[in-house]
Design a protein around this motif. Structure first.
Motif, short mmCIF file in Angstrom:
data_model
loop_
_atom_site.label_atom_id
_atom_site.label_comp_id
_atom_site.label_asym_id
_atom_site.label_seq_id
_atom_site.Cartn_x
_atom_site.Cartn_y
_atom_site.Cartn_z
N GLY A 53 -29.35 -30.97 92.10
CA GLY A 53 -30.20 -31.01 93.14
C GLY A 53 -31.53 -30.44 93.02
O GLY A 53 -32.16 -30.44 94.03
N ASN A 54 -31.98 -30.07 91.84
CA ASN A 54 -33.26 -29.62 91.82
C ASN A 54 -34.12 -30.74 90.86
O ASN A 54 -33.90 -31.99 90.77
N MET A 55 -35.27 -30.42 90.48
CA MET A 55 -36.26 -31.50 89.93
C MET A 55 -36.38 -31.26 88.26
O MET A 55 -37.45 -31.66 87.83
N LEU A 56 -35.58 -30.89 87.67
CA LEU A 56 -35.58 -30.80 86.02
C LEU A 56 -35.72 -32.08 85.79
O LEU A 56 -34.90 -32.86 86.00
N GLY A 57 -36.52 -32.34 84.72
CA GLY A 57 -36.59 -33.54 84.04
C GLY A 57 -36.27 -33.38 82.47
O GLY A 57 -36.00 -32.32 81.97
N PRO A 58 -36.46 -34.38 81.46
CA PRO A 58 -36.51 -34.43 80.28
C PRO A 58 -37.13 -33.14 79.50
O PRO A 58 -36.57 -32.37 78.63
N SER A 117 -28.10 -34.09 99.28
CA SER A 117 -28.28 -33.53 97.94
C SER A 117 -28.98 -34.73 97.17
O SER A 117 -28.68 -35.72 96.98
N ARG A 118 -30.31 -34.28 96.76
CA ARG A 118 -31.04 -34.90 95.92
C ARG A 118 -30.61 -35.12 94.46
O ARG A 118 -29.99 -34.48 93.98
N SER A 119 -30.90 -36.40 94.02
CA SER A 119 -30.79 -36.74 92.41
C SER A 119 -31.70 -35.83 91.25
O SER A 119 -32.86 -35.70 92.13
N MET A 120 -31.18 -35.40 90.48
CA MET A 120 -32.11 -34.84 89.60
C MET A 120 -32.39 -35.78 88.35
O MET A 120 -31.70 -36.36 87.71
#
Length: 730
Positions: free
Chosen positions: A202-207, A240-243
């Protein structure tokens, strides 16, 4: 508070700057401690931090730093109300005491930090007063910080304040951790040596963020579970948002895990991480090379049937596999799935929820599940199974011997509404050792529930009913008639412990005595019905009574046994006393009678013993003498035999010695001849070389002379030709 503190400490570096500086600054202490050790005069506004410290003192004074960091991340102004709300949120998630860090050593009082957005409050030695005893190093500690809007500053605060603590589980789900927070998360992994479980869903972690975290995972040896999504059931996740991990982030993560040969990570949760069909192939390639991963969750991702088909052949070593809501179709994956269930000897949990399964693939999957001897939990919720599919599954479970290993079955949110499906499920419940059955959000009605209730009656399945312990029937359109029949049938069932009847058609006409008459039920959920509060309270009291009865059953039995044993012990003591008195009287009366007989017997025994000892000594001496004579004769024979063998050996050695001496003489003669020949050759060789050199020189001189003669003859021949004018050319 904000304006006054900012005006006073506008020149003071923030706590994050000091934390990032570590031991690089001129005033930094050893080991990367906070670089706020310079002595400054006390400020009149320092006492305004007291209320914040008092709020968090009962739980953990270091939460002041975390609250200040959270305020920095969100850009909000710190306030006492916000601090109390933050503390309540932390306490709601952590009912047990938080891990208490060791207070830092005393140092000079520094300038009090501000509580403006962007500044953090470091805890001083005087402010750290643990409210509870510090847990031992051997105990498992967890820190849950879900949905607190934590950002990079808060993550850095956690890495610094809890460095070296015994935290084994850390949950940072549903916060504001993006790619800029990745270095701080890597610092958390590095600073918590005993961390086994980390949740980042549910955080905003990317590649890019995962690539940064992967650098730490390349050397981490303690982490066992990494959750990039929320593994809780969908009904408990809420918003719950997608990461945005995507295929690129997954590739970076798997690459880092593959470089760590000493890792202990065996659980990878990737639900709601925006993985496409290519991610299935990436995971398959990784799992073909790696056999350590045993728990994989890729639910709520658009993998499609292509990605799932690429992934399934590589999951033979998986124990828990979650493929819920992956946009795959049963008719496209059932072949690969059946092969996986057949070949995966350690697969215990399988979830296919919210993926459409038609009747034909459902039949094949049912047969494969029934033949599996390792599968314990199967989730088929929301798969659209109709009556035919449910009947096929129930028949397969009943007809197979391996079905006894299946303990949990979830068939919630399906399309079966006919009574035949519930009849088949009832037979499956009666014929297997199923412990948990979930049928939530199915339109079963009273008729379907009555079919299932008949099987739960101990009189139908003696001696105590089927093995079912948990039954969930929420949102199944059950009315008073079905509920009444179900509770009456389960009245004496001592296996059924939990019953869920939430969101059904129960109203104030429901009779709570039905629940009170149940002797073994320990948990019943009746929320979202139109029941009175009194009925709910009576139901809760009945469950509490049954729980207490179960808890008191063994103590009561032991108490009864203790009382019986106390009475028997008292009687035994009286019997022992009377027996001792009788034995003493018998002993006194028999003592005189036996004294003379005993003396006579002792005399006879002593005489017989002396005679036996004398005979024994004579026999022993004779045996010893015979043994010595035999030993002497054996020694003589051995000496003679050894002497003969020595003579033969000496004779043979003499012959070999003479032969070797002759060989030595011949070799010496040959050596002398060779030495003489070598000496002659040494003298003759220079002469021979000189003769050969002379011959070579003479041959060279003769060659020159012959060349000169040949040249003269050519000249003469030329002259003769010229004179005779004869052309010798052809």
């Amino acid at each position: 508070l904000k304006s006054r503190v900012e005006a006073s400490f506008s020149q003071q570096p923030s706590h994050l700057t000091a934390m990032a500086a570590g031991d690089e600054g001129p005033d930094a202490g050893g080991g990367g401690q906070v670089a706020l050790v310079r002595e400054r005069p006390p400020h009149p506004f320092a006492n305004e931090l007291g209320p914040y410290t008092e709020i968090f003192a009962s739980v953990d004074p270091l939460l002041v730093d975390l609250y200040a960091a959270c305020s920095h991340d969100t850009g909000e102004v710190p306030s006492l109300t916000g601090a109390r709300q933050f503390l309540e949120a932390v306490k709601a998630q952590n009912p047990t005491p938080l891990p208490q860090p060791t207070p830092p050593p005393e140092r000079p009082l520094s300038k009090p930090p501000s509580l403006r957005p962007g500044a953090m409050v470091p805890a001083t030695a005087d402010s750290i007063v643990p409210a509870t005893p510090q847990p031992t190093a051997a105990s498992d500690e967890k820190l849950l910080l879900r949905s607190l809007r934590l950002g990079p500053a808060a993550a850095s605060c956690i890495a610094l304040q809890y460095k070296g603590r015994g935290i084994t589980r850390l949950d940072l789900s549903n916060n504001q951790l993006g790619d800029t927070s990745a270095p701080a998360i890597a610092g958390i992994l590095h600073s918590l040596p005993r961390l086994k479980s980390l949740s980042l869903g549910g955080n905003m972690l990317g590649p890019l963020g995962l690539a940064e975290i992967g650098k730490e995972l390349e050397i981490n040896e303690s982490l066992e579970s990494l959750a990039l999504g929320d593994p809780r059931p969908m009904t408990q996740q809420g918003r719950s948002r997608s990461m945005p991990v995507s295929e690129e982030g997954l590739r970076n993560l798997l690459k880092s895990l593959g470089l760590n040969e000493r890792r202990n990570l065996h659980s990878l949760i990737l639900c709601r991480t925006a993985l496409g069909a290519e991610a299935g192939q990436y995971l398959a390639d990784f799992m073909h090379r790696d056999n350590l991963l045993t728990h994989l969750d890729v639910s709520c991702n658009p993998l499609s049937s292509e990605g799932v088909c690429a992934l399934l052949p590589a999951c033979t070593g998986i124990r828990q596999l979650d493929l819920s809501d992956t946009a795959c179709k049963g008719e496209l994956i059932h072949a690969q799935l059946c092969n996986l269930i057949k070949n995966a000897t350690e697969l215990t949990h399988l979830s296919l929820a919210y993926n459409p399964l038609d009747t034909r693939p459902a039949r094949r999957i049912s047969r494969a599940v029934a033949a599996s001897r390792s599968l314990l939990c199967l989730n088929l919720a929301g798969t659209g199974m109709d009556t035919d599919g449910i009947t096929a599954l129930a028949d397969a479970l009943i007809s197979s011997e391996a079905c006894h290993d299946l303990k949990e079955l979830d068939l919630s949110e399906n399309d079966f509404t006919e009574v035949e499906a519930m009849t088949a499920l009832a037979h499956a419940v009666a014929g297997t050792r199923l412990h948990t059955l979930r049928l939530n959000r199915n339109s079963l009605g009273d008729a379907g529930v009555c079919e299932l209730a008949d099987v739960l009656d101990p009189t139908v399945c003696p001696p105590s009913g089927p093995a079912l312990q948990v039954l969930e029937l929420s949102s199944c359109r059950i009315g008073f008639a079905g509920t009444e029949h179900l509770l009456k049938c389960c009245r004496m069932n001592n296996n059924l412990l939990s019953l869920k009847l939430s969101d059904n058609f129960l109203d104030e006409t429901f009779d709570p005595t039905l629940i009170e008459s149940m002797q073994f039920i320990q948990q019943i959920q009746l929320d979202s019905n139109r029941l009175t509060r009194r009925t709910m309270v009576r139901a809760a009291q009945a469950c509490a009574r049954n729980k207490q009865r179960v808890r008191d059953r063994e103590p009561r039995a032991l108490l009864k046994q203790v009382r019986n044993l106390a009475v028997q012990e008292s009687n035994l003591a009286k019997a022992k006393a009377q027996a001792a008195q009788d034995e003493a009287e018998i002993f006194v009366r028999m003592n005189a009678r036996h004294s003379a007989a005993e003396e006579l017997r002792q005399l006879r025994i002593s005489q017989m013993k002396a005679q036996r000892q004398t005979d024994g000594k004579i026999s022993v001496m004779e045996d010893a003498l015979a043994a010595r004579r035999a030993y002497l004769q054996q020694v003589k024979d051995t000496i003679e035999l050894t002497a003969r063998e020595n003579e033969r050996t000496i004779t043979g050695l003499k012959a070999k010695l003479e032969e070797r001496e002759n060989d030595l003489a011949e070799l010496q003669a040959k050596s002398n001849e060779v030495d003489d020949h070598f000496a002659r050759r040494r003298e003759e060789h220079p002469k021979t070389v000189a003769d050969l050199e002379a011959k070579i020189k003479a041959a060279i001189d003769g060659t020159e002379e012959l060349k000169a003669n040949a040249e003269e003859m050519r000249k003469e021949l030329k002259q003769i030709q010229n004179k005779s004018l004869i052309d010798f050319k052809p």
